[in-house]
Every structure is written in structure tokens, then in C-alpha cells.
Write a protein that holds these residues in place. Structure first.
Motif, PDB file in Angstrom:
ATOM      1  N   VAL A 170       0.842  -1.184   0.000  1.00 48.32           N
ATOM      2  CA  VAL A 170       0.000   0.000   0.000  1.00 48.32           C
ATOM      3  C   VAL A 170       0.885   1.244   0.000  1.00 48.32           C
ATOM      4  CG1 VAL A 170      -0.197   0.049   2.524  1.00 48.32           C
ATOM      5  CG2 VAL A 170      -1.969   1.139   1.103  1.00 48.32           C
ATOM      6  N   TRP A 171       0.421   2.280  -0.704  1.00 48.45           N
ATOM      7  CA  TRP A 171       1.120   3.566  -0.784  1.00 48.45           C
ATOM      8  C   TRP A 171       0.080   4.663  -0.589  1.00 48.45           C
ATOM      9  CZ3 TRP A 171       1.096  -0.444  -4.038  1.00 48.45           C
ATOM     10  CH2 TRP A 171       2.296  -1.140  -4.271  1.00 48.45           C
ATOM     11  N   GLY A 172       0.444   5.710   0.134  1.00 46.57           N
ATOM     12  CA  GLY A 172      -0.486   6.810   0.336  1.00 46.57           C
ATOM     13  C   GLY A 172       0.253   8.101   0.627  1.00 46.57           C
ATOM     14  N   GLY A 173      -0.388   9.207   0.349  1.00 46.60           N
ATOM     15  CA  GLY A 173       0.246  10.494   0.621  1.00 46.60           C
ATOM     16  C   GLY A 173      -0.505  11.619  -0.033  1.00 46.60           C
ATOM     17  N   GLY A 174       0.196  12.732  -0.184  1.00 50.12           N
ATOM     18  CA  GLY A 174      -0.467  13.875  -0.789  1.00 50.12           C
ATOM     19  C   GLY A 174       0.465  15.045  -0.997  1.00 50.12           C
ATOM     20  N   THR A 175      -0.117  16.102  -1.535  1.00 50.83           N
ATOM     21  CA  THR A 175       0.603  17.346  -1.806  1.00 50.83           C
ATOM     22  C   THR A 175      -0.209  18.513  -1.274  1.00 50.83           C
ATOM     23  OG1 THR A 175       1.666  16.482  -3.802  1.00 50.83           O
ATOM     24  CG2 THR A 175       1.460  18.875  -3.625  1.00 50.83           C
ATOM     25  N   TYR A 176       0.488  19.432  -0.586  1.00 50.72           N
ATOM     26  CA  TYR A 176      -0.146  20.669  -0.144  1.00 50.72           C
ATOM     27  C   TYR A 176       0.633  21.836  -0.742  1.00 50.72           C
ATOM     28  CZ  TYR A 176      -2.269  24.315   2.643  1.00 50.72           C
ATOM     29  OH  TYR A 176      -2.945  25.445   3.023  1.00 50.72           O
ATOM     30  N   LYS A 177      -0.056  22.691  -1.497  1.00 48.08           N
ATOM     31  CA  LYS A 177       0.564  23.845  -2.135  1.00 48.08           C
ATOM     32  C   LYS A 177       0.364  25.078  -1.268  1.00 48.08           C
ATOM     33  CE  LYS A 177      -0.078  22.057  -6.826  1.00 48.08           C
ATOM     34  NZ  LYS A 177      -0.678  22.293  -8.173  1.00 48.08           N
ATOM     35  N   PHE A 178       1.455  25.552  -0.669  1.00 50.78           N
ATOM     36  CA  PHE A 178       1.380  26.755   0.160  1.00 50.78           C
ATOM     37  C   PHE A 178       1.078  27.987  -0.689  1.00 50.78           C
ATOM     38  CE2 PHE A 178       4.111  23.862   2.574  1.00 50.78           C
ATOM     39  CZ  PHE A 178       3.483  23.890   3.811  1.00 50.78           C
ATOM     40  N   ASN A 179       1.689  28.026  -1.866  1.00 44.04           N
ATOM     41  CA  ASN A 179       1.470  29.114  -2.809  1.00 44.04           C
ATOM     42  C   ASN A 179       1.901  28.620  -4.187  1.00 44.04           C
ATOM     43  OD1 ASN A 179       4.411  29.460  -2.870  1.00 44.04           O
ATOM     44  ND2 ASN A 179       4.170  30.527  -0.914  1.00 44.04           N
ATOM     45  N   GLU A 180       2.005  29.523  -5.143  1.00 39.33           N
ATOM     46  CA  GLU A 180       2.355  29.113  -6.504  1.00 39.33           C
ATOM     47  C   GLU A 180       3.774  28.556  -6.603  1.00 39.33           C
ATOM     48  OE1 GLU A 180       1.737  32.389  -9.084  1.00 39.33           O
ATOM     49  OE2 GLU A 180      -0.458  32.293  -8.961  1.00 39.33           O
ATOM     50  N   LYS A 181       4.628  28.893  -5.641  1.00 41.84           N
ATOM     51  CA  LYS A 181       6.034  28.491  -5.728  1.00 41.84           C
ATOM     52  C   LYS A 181       6.408  27.329  -4.810  1.00 41.84           C
ATOM     53  CE  LYS A 181       8.157  32.789  -7.324  1.00 41.84           C
ATOM     54  NZ  LYS A 181       9.308  33.719  -7.114  1.00 41.84           N
ATOM     55  N   THR A 182       5.664  27.118  -3.749  1.00 40.74           N
ATOM     56  CA  THR A 182       6.096  26.174  -2.720  1.00 40.74           C
ATOM     57  C   THR A 182       5.070  25.079  -2.498  1.00 40.74           C
ATOM     58  OG1 THR A 182       7.179  28.038  -1.618  1.00 40.74           O
ATOM     59  CG2 THR A 182       7.027  25.983  -0.389  1.00 40.74           C
ATOM     60  N   ALA A 183       5.553  23.814  -2.491  1.00 41.05           N
ATOM     61  CA  ALA A 183       4.669  22.668  -2.254  1.00 41.05           C
ATOM     62  C   ALA A 183       5.339  21.700  -1.293  1.00 41.05           C
ATOM     63  CB  ALA A 183       4.333  21.959  -3.558  1.00 41.05           C
ATOM     64  N   PHE A 184       4.531  21.086  -0.431  1.00 39.04           N
ATOM     65  CA  PHE A 184       4.986  20.049   0.497  1.00 39.04           C
ATOM     66  C   PHE A 184       4.422  18.719   0.041  1.00 39.04           C
ATOM     67  CE2 PHE A 184       3.997  17.427   4.265  1.00 39.04           C
ATOM     68  CZ  PHE A 184       5.296  17.175   4.698  1.00 39.04           C
ATOM     69  N   ASN A 185       5.286  17.704  -0.103  1.00 43.86           N
ATOM     70  CA  ASN A 185       4.883  16.380  -0.576  1.00 43.86           C
ATOM     71  C   ASN A 185       5.234  15.324   0.466  1.00 43.86           C
ATOM     72  OD1 ASN A 185       4.184  17.165  -3.459  1.00 43.86           O
ATOM     73  ND2 ASN A 185       6.308  17.837  -3.357  1.00 43.86           N
ATOM     74  N   LEU A 186       4.332  14.382   0.653  1.00 44.58           N
ATOM     75  CA  LEU A 186       4.513  13.332   1.652  1.00 44.58           C
ATOM     76  C   LEU A 186       4.040  12.004   1.086  1.00 44.58           C
ATOM     77  CD1 LEU A 186       5.126  12.565   4.694  1.00 44.58           C
ATOM     78  CD2 LEU A 186       2.683  12.973   5.095  1.00 44.58           C
ATOM     79  N   GLN A 187       4.786  10.918   1.388  1.00 48.20           N
ATOM     80  CA  GLN A 187       4.355   9.577   0.993  1.00 48.20           C
ATOM     81  C   GLN A 187       4.791   8.556   2.034  1.00 48.20           C
ATOM     82  OE1 GLN A 187       4.843   8.060  -3.115  1.00 48.20           O
ATOM     83  NE2 GLN A 187       5.794   6.255  -2.201  1.00 48.20           N
ATOM     84  N   ALA A 188       3.864   7.667   2.382  1.00 50.72           N
ATOM     85  CA  ALA A 188       4.162   6.532   3.258  1.00 50.72           C
ATOM     86  C   ALA A 188       3.802   5.263   2.506  1.00 50.72           C
ATOM     87  CB  ALA A 188       3.361   6.625   4.553  1.00 50.72           C
ATOM     88  N   SER A 189       4.558   4.186   2.734  1.00 49.35           N
ATOM     89  CA  SER A 189       4.298   2.922   2.041  1.00 49.35           C
ATOM     90  C   SER A 189       4.699   1.745   2.908  1.00 49.35           C
ATOM     91  CB  SER A 189       5.041   2.878   0.699  1.00 49.35           C
ATOM     92  OG  SER A 189       6.414   3.182   0.862  1.00 49.35           O
TER      93      SER A 189
END
Length: 375
Positions: free
Chosen positions: A293-312
Motif C-alpha cells: 500500500v502507498w499513500g500520501g499527498g501534496t499541499y501547495k502553500f502558494n504558486e512556488k512552494t509545495a509540500f509532498n509526503l508519501q508513506a508505504s
């Protein structure tokens, strides 16, 4: 006749002849009109017409520089052929890459005729310079032939937006194939693919007869996200594997996904239950055990900055966690800083983890700093 009369007569004759010739039309070769490159916006931004043809061409790619650190920072996590092994050096694991891509498109009476190519040039420290052809396919309407990534991966998606997304692998990539894509036009699409497979990381994936591997998939996509399922038949070992994925656009800033995989491995083990090929891993089931199993997501703080996370995680008690921040300094130039943690459930006992990951610790920590200029 004296000399003066002779000279005057000759001069008059020359003037008359010259005047007659001047009266004739003089033909001067016209220069060929310059054929300037024309923009082709039918297939999206960046395309232009190849002069003298109805074919639209786009050229793109990226220049990338990776600096890996720690125990798990020695490869970019995409495919086995991309792993730049620098584990023997107790220092930064670096790799410079030039990636060149081309797209073409042309409308015909049988549908859109497309091609796509992608070539990678790598220069790692601690390894030899390499050149690899990742894609080279032709597509007419929904029919595609050539070298591609398996529809088992490309149709359902490539897990999260982290660099090391395949520490627990979800599929193999390169293959020659013949596939057909169907788009119903209402968010529903499907694919069927006959594939040759490939050998990599100890997995015998290339077909050994005229019977191909077979992949099928169905997807429903809407504004809120998508639901996708794929199933694959490995003709070498007569095994079946499949994956199901859910993507959700929670808000404009937040998107989440979860993907689960299950595969049989009866013919990948002997009568005593011991793995006989790649430690029980198959071409379409490269994870340990039956499920993963794999899961996660992306949160865009603004047009330039994004936080990405994944657990598996997988059935072999392997676990992984990856997180990064991607910052676009200017359009086309992004710096990504990632930290990774891996736990190998059977480290040191001769089973799958140590052979697949090249890990040298049961619990490994590391990461990558990536500079990428895309064009």
C-alpha cells in the motif's frame, strides 16, 4: 572615309545596339520567400509546425543535478536503471542528468498521429556515464506501439510526488508494447496492453515465448479526483497482480491519494515455499509478499512552494516514509529537498529487502537535494 568618320560611325552603332538591349525586358530571379516557423496550438503550448509540413513538433526536457546523502540517498527512486549506486563511497552520491524529449502531432483521416521520445544522459560520481532511451513510441488514434513504460504504471499513476517513491516498488517500467487507449468522453477511459517486459534488478520479466504479458485498466476521472484500477497477467510465471487507486482533490491546495496492490506468487516459490526468482517478486508484483500500500499527498502553500509526503508498506514488513519541499525559484527552475526513512523487515536474513534496495542498515535515513531546470 577618314578615321574620324569611322569612329563616329562605330560609336553610333554601339549606342543603337545598347539602346535596343536596354529596351528588352530583363528577368531577375526572385528570392524565395522566407518560411517562418508558425506556432501550432492544437496540442498545447510549445508546439510549432515543421516548415513545409503539417506536422507539429515540440522539444523539451530538463537538466538535473542530484546530491544524495545518508543511507538511502543514492538513487532517485524511479526505476532500477536510474539508480546511481554510490554506496561504496562514504560521501555525497551525486548525479547530473540531461533529459531530452520530443513530441510530434498531426491530424489524419484515422485520427491524431503522435510520437514521443525521451533520452537520458547520466553522469554519476562513482559510476560510468550512461545513455538510455526511455521512450520511443508511435500512436495513431488510440493505438500505440513502441518502447514505453508499462500501462500497469503509466495508466494508474506513479505514487506520490516524492523523489524516492519506489523504495517499496509498485511496478516495473520499460517495455516494448502494443496498446490501445479508449476514451469514452465522459470521464471514463480504458486501456489494453500487450507487453514484452524487461529484465532488471534480478527479475526475469522479458517474455520467453510468443505469449505476451497482458495489462488492462479502467479509470473514471472527474473534478473531485479519480478512481483507477489495473490488472496484469505475467505470462512467464502465470501470475496475476493488480492495483487500485483513489485520488481526491480536497481543496485547490490539498490533494491526496491512496493505492493498494495485490499479487499472486505461487509459481515464484518452490514446493517448500522458498522464492526461486528475485525473492518472490515478479515483473508486475515487485513488492515483498502478496500486498502493498502507498499513500500520501501534496499541499501547495502558494504558486512556488509545495509540500509532498508519501508513506508505504508491504506484506514483507518493509516500511518507508518520504517527505520533501519543492520550491520554484523562477518558472522552470525548482529546488527540492527531501528526507527519507526506510525500515527493512527481513534485513540480513537472505530475503528480498537487502537484494532489492541495496540497503546497508535495517533502519536507514537519508535524502536528496535536487536542482532541476525544466524547459
Amino acid at each position: 572615309m577618314n578615321i574620324k568618320s569611322l569612329l563616329l560611325g562605330s560609336a553610333a552603332t554601339l549606342i543603337a545596339v545598347s539602346g535596343a538591349r536596354a529596351a528588352d525586358a530583363v528577368t531577375v530571379a526572385e528570392p524565395e520567400p522566407a518560411e517562418y516557423v508558425k506556432i501550432c496550438d492544437v496540442y498545447g503550448a510549445g508546439y510549432f509546425y515543421i516548415p513545409g509540413t503539417e506536422t507539429c513538433l515540440r522539444v523539451g526536457g530538463y537538466v538535473r543535478y542530484d546530491a544524495g546523502f545518508g543511507d538511502v540517498g543514492s538513487f532517485d527512486g524511479r526505476t532500477a536503471t536510474d539508480h546511481e549506486d554510490g554506496d561504496s563511497q562514504n560521501t555525497w552520491k551525486k548525479n547530473a542528468r540531461f533529459n531530452l524529449k520530443t513530441w510530434t502531432g498531426q491530424e489524419t483521416e484515422l485520427g491524431t498521429l503522435k510520437t514521443y521520445t525521451e533520452t537520458k544522459f547520466n553522469f554519476p560520481n562513482g559510476g560510468a556515464t550512461s545513455v538510455s532511451l526511455s521512450f520511443a513510441w508511435i500512436q495513431l488514434g488510440g493505438l500505440r506501439v513502441g518502447k514505453d513504460e508499462s500501462a500497469y504504471d503509466s495508466f494508474i499513476g506513479y505514487a506520490g510526488s516524492v523523489i524516492q517513491d519506489t523504495v517499496i516498488p509498485y511496478g516495473m517500467k520499460d517495455t516494448n508494447l502494443i496498446s490501445y487507449y479508449f476514451d469514452a468522453g465522459n470521464g471514463l477511459s480504458a486501456v489494453v496492453s500487450l507487453e514484452e517486459g524487461s529484465d532488471g534488478s534480478g527479475i526475469s520479466g522479458t517474455i520467453d515465448s510468443y505469449v505476451p504479458h497482458v495489462v488492462g485498466g479502467v479509470k473514471y476521472k472527474s473534478d473531485w479526483g479519480a478512481v483507477t484500477g489495473v490488472v496484469a497477467y505475467d505470462s512467464n510465471y502465470e501470475e496475476v497482480a493488480g492495483k487500485v487507486r483513489l485520488d481526491v482533490n480536497v481543496t485547490k491546495e490539498l490533494s491526496l491519494f491512496i493505492m493498494g496492490g495485490y499479487g499472486t506468487d505461487d509459481n515464484l516459490n518452490d514446493d517448500a515455499g522458498n522464492a526461486i526468482d528475485a525473492h518472490g517478486r515478479g515483473f508486475y508484483k515487485p513488492w515483498g509478499g502478496n500486498w502493498a500500500v502507498w499513500g500520501g499527498g501534496t499541499y501547495k502553500f502558494n504558486e512556488k512552494t509545495a509540500f509532498n509526503l508519501q508513506a508505504s508498506a508491504d506484506d514483507d514488513k518493509n516500511y518507508a516514509l518520504a517527505a520533501n519541499i519543492a520550491y520554484t525559484i523562477v518558472p522552470g527552475f525548482t529546488i527540492t529537498t527531501e528526507v527519507d526513512w526506510d525500515h527493512y523487515g527481513h534485513f540480513g536474513d537472505g530475503t528480498s529487502a537487502v537484494n532489492w534496495t541495496k540497503a546497508d542498515k535495517k533502519n536507514s535515513v537519508g535524502g536528496i537535494v535536487r536542482f532541476q531546470r525544466s524547459f
